[in-house]
Structure formats: C-alpha cells, structure tokens
Write an enzyme that holds these catalytic residues in place. Sequence first.
Site, mmCIF file in Angstrom:
data_model
loop_
_atom_site.group_PDB
_atom_site.id
_atom_site.type_symbol
_atom_site.label_atom_id
_atom_site.label_comp_id
_atom_site.label_asym_id
_atom_site.label_seq_id
_atom_site.Cartn_x
_atom_site.Cartn_y
_atom_site.Cartn_z
ATOM 1 N N GLU A 269 0.847 -1.186 0.000
ATOM 2 C CA GLU A 269 0.000 0.000 0.000
ATOM 3 C C GLU A 269 0.894 1.252 0.000
ATOM 4 O O GLU A 269 1.858 1.315 0.764
ATOM 5 C CB GLU A 269 -0.914 0.032 1.237
ATOM 6 N N GLY B 276 3.458 2.538 10.694
ATOM 7 C CA GLY B 276 3.240 1.976 12.017
ATOM 8 C C GLY B 276 2.799 0.530 11.918
ATOM 9 O O GLY B 276 3.307 -0.343 12.623
ATOM 10 N N ALA B 277 1.840 0.268 11.019
ATOM 11 C CA ALA B 277 1.337 -1.090 10.792
ATOM 12 C C ALA B 277 0.599 -1.095 9.460
ATOM 13 O O ALA B 277 0.233 -0.054 8.928
ATOM 14 C CB ALA B 277 0.406 -1.517 11.928
ATOM 15 N N MET B 278 0.378 -2.302 8.912
ATOM 16 C CA MET B 278 -0.288 -2.437 7.620
ATOM 17 C C MET B 278 -1.231 -3.625 7.661
ATOM 18 O O MET B 278 -0.847 -4.726 8.048
ATOM 19 C CB MET B 278 0.756 -2.619 6.501
ATOM 20 N N ASN C 198 -2.533 -5.880 5.777
ATOM 21 C CA ASN C 198 -2.583 -6.939 4.764
ATOM 22 C C ASN C 198 -3.577 -8.019 5.176
ATOM 23 O O ASN C 198 -3.618 -8.434 6.331
ATOM 24 C CB ASN C 198 -1.200 -7.580 4.595
ATOM 25 N N HIS D 40 -7.215 -0.977 15.147
ATOM 26 C CA HIS D 40 -7.323 -0.294 13.850
ATOM 27 C C HIS D 40 -7.050 -1.268 12.701
ATOM 28 O O HIS D 40 -7.816 -1.337 11.734
ATOM 29 C CB HIS D 40 -6.315 0.864 13.823
ATOM 30 N N GLU D 41 -5.957 -2.029 12.810
ATOM 31 C CA GLU D 41 -5.594 -2.935 11.708
ATOM 32 C C GLU D 41 -6.572 -4.105 11.592
ATOM 33 O O GLU D 41 -6.890 -4.547 10.480
ATOM 34 C CB GLU D 41 -4.160 -3.441 11.904
ATOM 35 N N HIS E 97 -9.681 -2.980 9.781
ATOM 36 C CA HIS E 97 -9.529 -2.890 8.328
ATOM 37 C C HIS E 97 -9.996 -4.154 7.609
ATOM 38 O O HIS E 97 -10.301 -4.103 6.410
ATOM 39 C CB HIS E 97 -8.069 -2.633 7.971
ATOM 40 N N GLU F 167 -9.456 4.538 6.125
ATOM 41 C CA GLU F 167 -8.692 5.023 7.267
ATOM 42 C C GLU F 167 -9.543 5.772 8.292
ATOM 43 O O GLU F 167 -9.320 5.644 9.493
ATOM 44 C CB GLU F 167 -7.538 5.903 6.777
#
Length: 885
Positions: A141, A275-277, A279, A311-312, A315, A334
């Site tokens: 991303e 910070g984080a993703m 996937n 948060h992740e 998603h 987001e």
Amino acid sequence: MEFDQKLEQFKGQARLPDFAVPKSYELTLRPDLSACVFSGTVLIHISINRGTRFLVLNALELVISQVSFTNFQNRKYVPSDILVDSDDEILFLVFDETLDVGNGVLEIGFSGVLTDSCKGLYRCTYLDKGDKKNMIATQFEAVDARRCFPCWDEPAFKVTFKIMLENVPSELTTLSNMPILDEKINGPFKTVEFEESVIMSTYLVAVVVGLFDYVEDTTDDGTKVRSYCPVGQSQKGKLALSIAVKTLELFRKYFSVPYPLAKLDMVAVPEFAGGAMENNGLITFREAELLKDELHSAAAEIRRLTIVVAHEVAHHWFGNLVTMEWWSHLWLNEGFATWVSYLATDRLFPEWKIWNHFLQVTVDGLHMDALEQSHPIEVEIPRAQLVEEYFDDISYDKGSSVIRMLQNYLGDDIFQKSLASYMSRYAFKNAKTEDLWEVLSETSGVQVNTMMNKWTKQKGYPVISVKLNGYTLEFEQTQFLYSALDSDAQWIVPLTLSIGSYDVQKKFLLETKQGKLGLEDLLCSSEETSTTKRSDETWWIKINVHQAGFYRVKYENDLATRLREAIARNCLSAADEFGFLDDAFALCQACMVPFSSLLSLMDTYRKELEYVVLSRLVKVCYSAAKIIRDAIPELANDLNQFLADLLSSTTKLGWDATTGESQLISLMREEVLMALAHFGQTQTLEEAMKRFRAFLHDRNTSLLPVNTRKAAYVSVMRNASVADSSGWESLLQLYRDVDSVLEKTRILRCMGSCSDPNILSEVLNLMLSDEFRNQDAIYVLSGISWEGRDIAWMWLKENWDLIMKKWGGGFLLTHFVRDIVTPFCSLEMADEVETFFKNHPVPSVEMNLKQSLELVRIKARWVEHIKQEQEILKGLVKEFALARK
C-alpha cells in the site's frame, strides 16, 4: 513511430484502461537472501472485454522476461514489443495480432532487487545469535505491489491470489495472507505453497520470510490468531494477541458479518516505514507497535498498541472486505478504521476513557483543515503515485471525526444497523462514499448525503459565532482559517448545546449561514430547573457538547466569561473543558482573540484536571512558550516560570507511582514532568538527573520506572552542553546497550530536545550513519528543540543529497520537511525554505511542503499580533507572579 503513438494514449492517465482486466493471479516468487535479488513468474488469468493489440498493466523497477498470452482456444501470442515506463509505472505489451474478446492467461517472468526501501518486496535485517541476517517483507500500500510483480495495481481489481515461494531457507518462517497448503523441504531450502486467497486488492497481498517465535490463540468461532515476535520474545506478543482475538469477536458482532479468513497473523517486522499495515490475514507492524515489554512499555505505549491493533483488525471489514473503489475514497478505509478502533478500545478498557483521548484525533484534523493548503476528505487523485501524501490528518483524523459527529447525530443503534447493512451489501466488493451515504439514509430516514457531502467534498470546517440576544441564541457560521481569509463556504452543522446542566440539552441542524434558537422554555423554566434561569448568575451555555462535532465555537464575551466560571466551579465535563481551551487556542493562533486572553483562560485551569484536559493544557503551554520567544524574547523566562507554576498546580503526583494507580494517572505524571523539564524548572531537572544516574547504576531501580523515563531523558538532553556532555554520552551509550526496541524508541524521541547546537548536530549526523535504523529518523525529528531549529535547517540543506538517497523514495521524507520547517515563525524563513525547495523539487512532498510553509507564515502573523500586546502581557505575567507569592 506507431508504437510510440499508441503508447502515448496510455501515458499520464489516472487509471489503467479497462479493455482487459484480471480475474486471478498465480504468483511464484524466488527470493535470494544472500544476493538480495528475487525473480518470479506470474500467471494472470484475464478477461479481454474488447479486442485489443495492447495489454497495459503496472510494473516498476522490474526486469521483464518471457511474456506470452494464451487465449481460451489455447492459442499462444508473444508480444512484439515490451516497454516498462518508469514515469507512469506501466508495463506496455504490444501484439502484432488482435487479442479477441474472451478469457486467457498472461504469463510474465520478472526479476528485481531486494532493496532496503521498505517498499514493495524488500529486505530487512535481524540478529540471529549476534549475526546480522537478511529477511524479506512486503509493503504494497498504496501502489507498490507493482514493484514485486506485474499486476493491475488498483484497488478496484479485486481477485484471488495463489502464492508460492521457492528457494526459501528451510529454517525460516514463511507467511502470507492465507494458511500454508503444502511445504516441501529440499535440503537447505524449501518451497511453500499457500491456499488460494479470498478476492482482494493487490495492495493487501503480503509475504514475510524471517526467523520468529509466536504465541497463538483461537476466537470463539475458530479463527486461529498468532502474534509473531523476534526469537526469544514471544511473550511480548501476548497483549497484541489478546487485543486481536477480542476485537475480531467484537467486530464480527458489531458489523453482523463474520471475519472472512481462516487465520490472522500479526508479525513484528524489524524495518518498517509506517506503524502497521492491514494486509489481509497478515498484519505487519513496526516492532515498537506490536511488542509489549513488562520492563519497557509505558502507559502511553500500551494505549497506542491497543488502538493500533484494533485499527488494523478493523480494516479487515473497512478496507479489506469492503474496499474503496479508488484512492479518492481512502477515508472510507482510514477514517472508519480509526473511529472504530476507539469504539473497540472503549469496549475493552472503559476505565481508559478513550473517547476523551479521541479528542486529540479531532484536534489534529481541525489543525490541518484550518489551512488554505488543506484538501477535502474526498480528493481527486490524478495519479495513483501521489496518493501517499493523502495518508494524512484529513483522511484519518478529520475522516474519523466527522464519522463520530454523524454517529452522534443519528444515534448509536441506527448507525450500527446501517454499518451492518453496508458491510453485508458490499462484502467482497468495492464502494464509494455515496454508497455508504445511501445505506445510512435508507436505515435512518435522514438524507445523509445532503448533510454530509459538504463535509467530505469541501475542505475546511466552520467556526460558529454565538451570542445571546435576550432569550434568543444567535449563530453565524464562517469557515475557520488560521489566515482569517474570507470564504463563503457553508456546512449543514449538527449543533448540540447544554444550558446550565447536561440534563438540559438541545440538538438541531444549522443549515444556513445564520440561525436563531429561542431559549425561553429553557431559561424561564419551572422551579425544578431553576439552575438554568436567565436571572441566575451561575448558568452557562456550552455549544458542541462533549466536543462530538467537527467545528469550533467563538462565544461573545459574556457567554465566554460564564463558561470560564463554570470551568472554575467544575461544572463542565472534561471533554468540554478540553474543547473550550482548544477553541480559544485556535482562535488566538488565528489572531481572532488576544494572547493575553488565552493566558488568562489558561490560568483558569489551575486546579485538579482530568488527564485529557491536562494533556491539552500541556500542549498549549508548549506552543505559548515557543511563540513568545519569537514575539517578545525578554518575556520568555517569566512566561516559562508561569507555565511551570501553572502545571505544578494541576497535580501533586511527583515522580513515584502508587500501588494500583490508573493508566490515566501514569500518563498525567509523564506529560507534566516532561513539560516541567522543557520549561527548565530547576527542581525537576535536578531530581531527573539524580534518578537518571541511579538508573545507569542499576537498571532495576525503582527510582526511574518506565512511565517517568522520558522526563528523565528530556532533562538529560536539556542539561547537555559541550562543556558537560556526560549526560548525553551516557544516554547514547544506554541506547546502544539496551535490547528493547521500545526503550530505544523512547530515547530517540528525546535526543533532539537538546539546546546545544553542537550536540544537536551530533544527534542529527547519527541519523546519516548506521547507528540508527532509517525508519527511526522520525522519532528524532519530532523532538527537535526550539533552540535547535536553525541547526536542523542548516543540517538538512547541507545533507540534502544524502537525505534523498536514504529517505527520498518513501513517505518518511515528509517528516524531514514538516518537523524541520514548521518550527520557524518568520516570513523570511518561509521565503528561504521555499527558494531551497524550488531548487530541489520533490513532487512526492509538494503538498506537505506547502502546508508547512503556510504554518510558518501563519505563525509569523501571530508573532506580529502578539507584539502589539507587549506591555499588556508584561503586566499580566507580573500579575500572575504576584498572585502566587
């Protein structure tokens, strides 16, 4: 010539052409961790919708080999020309014959370099028994899957992926979005094949290969969750694991849609730009964001870990399951993930009062959106490569704040029901903002799109001017801009107000520039509600109750005075005390109220405060101390003394924690002690140095627990000088010696706070060495002292080529611009910075630079405004000092 002409029609386009689209991918990757290169093959099952001699997809920094297309009749076509256009990041294939409508398979061989850019498929390093070794991770991303394999790299192309990794060292853990289907060991190497994925966008594809330990758990409905940590540190993943399991269950119920995968892995990656993703099924984190260390995790870090994990995980509904149709709708990912992460955290830890903490999210959104160089929540993205600049406070913070405002207006039950319908309707599909508004309108019966379009399609927000005329409350909305420029923008504003008591509330929409509300029934009520009578000297009116709305309020003098008195009597909620202070501070920055008025208001907060109010007061104190040094330098020391005295009066916590104290108390102690160190309070600096020396002697001492270390480290750096650099040298050695990434991060955040130019130069130069990881530069930059801004700017200019070489390819570069430029407060410096970047243009930070320059010019205007109050302010500060004697 014909080839060039044909190519030209596809260049400079925002989107790929749609005459051929992917249906699924079969991706094989062969990394070579020793040579730091990779190769691979991708079979893309495509559907040709219109006959074409061209195929156009994305690729970047890849060497393309062997390309062929086999149609549904098993006829094979080989392109006569192949071009990778690095400007537009497209792979252009031209065939001598027309490819007919129908399905087929495009096969492409490719190879590339495993760089340390933290983009695409990249390498990073870890320590194995003291030896530094390579591993690989991905960050696709927003538009970097194309760096790993040729693909239709746009969020609307959601398809399935079969992924296989070959040539992987046998001892390494191999992770991807899906569970492992088959693994074959061949001596020192292995081949790992993963199950076919659910349909998803390319930016959510992920691979990690490294050496890890893990802890695991299972949700109530059977989803296996693992937290992968550095070897020997698996226990540090337990908190994140617990949060993930609980939030998976919470979101499944809240959205009435099950988690769509069989497993969820979280992995701490040693080098990671963000910070984080999120996937799909494989969330990647900076180590500091995933690991909880009993010895080194402060209260603020535990709170952040919880929010980031939530948060992740969120998603996987907002973003992965229902995906934005194009990057213009990034906020659907987001903004909603940010908002719902706070909802989840509040459910898990109600004692944290996390919705009060969310007010800082709203403030960050309000701050950026008060700039002329802001942008709408829904923003046109002319080229996908530019989208990274829009992962900002508008998409995240304003986005989540207007969601909270809408939720507050519609009500929790209707809002939850609407989101469940939205998830069900668009599961495994793409959606636009209008799609969400349609579902919310259907469920609520409110024309949500009419109300909300102004908030998402138009930049900015209103300030509501309020005055009382007899028994009529009069409102006027204008756009709030720090520059105070005129604007005819308007919004449909969901106003809330309380009168004298939170039991007496009103909600209504302000749909025009001006509005009125009769208060006779509230101000002339029965004896039972006499506290709200117009004749009662203690009544007050608070607009934007509990700060749930995304707007500011400017009260006429009488109403403002009544609110100040209500604050002094502890009549307002913490959120409203926060909001009144923050609005006053913003109005002062915009030169709409005097600086002396702000200081007088701050003095009203000289009492026991809840954490969220104290935290905002601390930040306002920092800003006041810095701006006065530019406006009236001779007043700086006296103001610092006033600010230190003010903060000291709000809490008597001292340095030592009490048994069983709350997280909020720990947070409060850390922030106040750090502020007192910054303001040079002698007692704090001396005590900090004493405790720091004890900590150096005994790392287990009770004198410096984790929640006070930042205050001690700031004190060390504030005391450091060329004449006495022992504290700085000890802190640097501590950084080198400590194993915990959390402690290293904490130290880095404090290193820039030194006032000595020579030592600050040493700190900045360490960023150019191998001493700090590239990703950690942001921690140093965010802490640069007011005294160090000139040194930092000189350093940036002198080392620009090196900075570009190390950080120019990613979004970390924005921190160099923002954190080094925005501390200035003069038009001359704004012009100098602008000239430098005209001669050193960087398109990827253009918007960030414009915003930073605007902030410098806004503060320059503020400085001139404060100078006009010089004699008033001198008298006021003396008055404060005499009152405390």
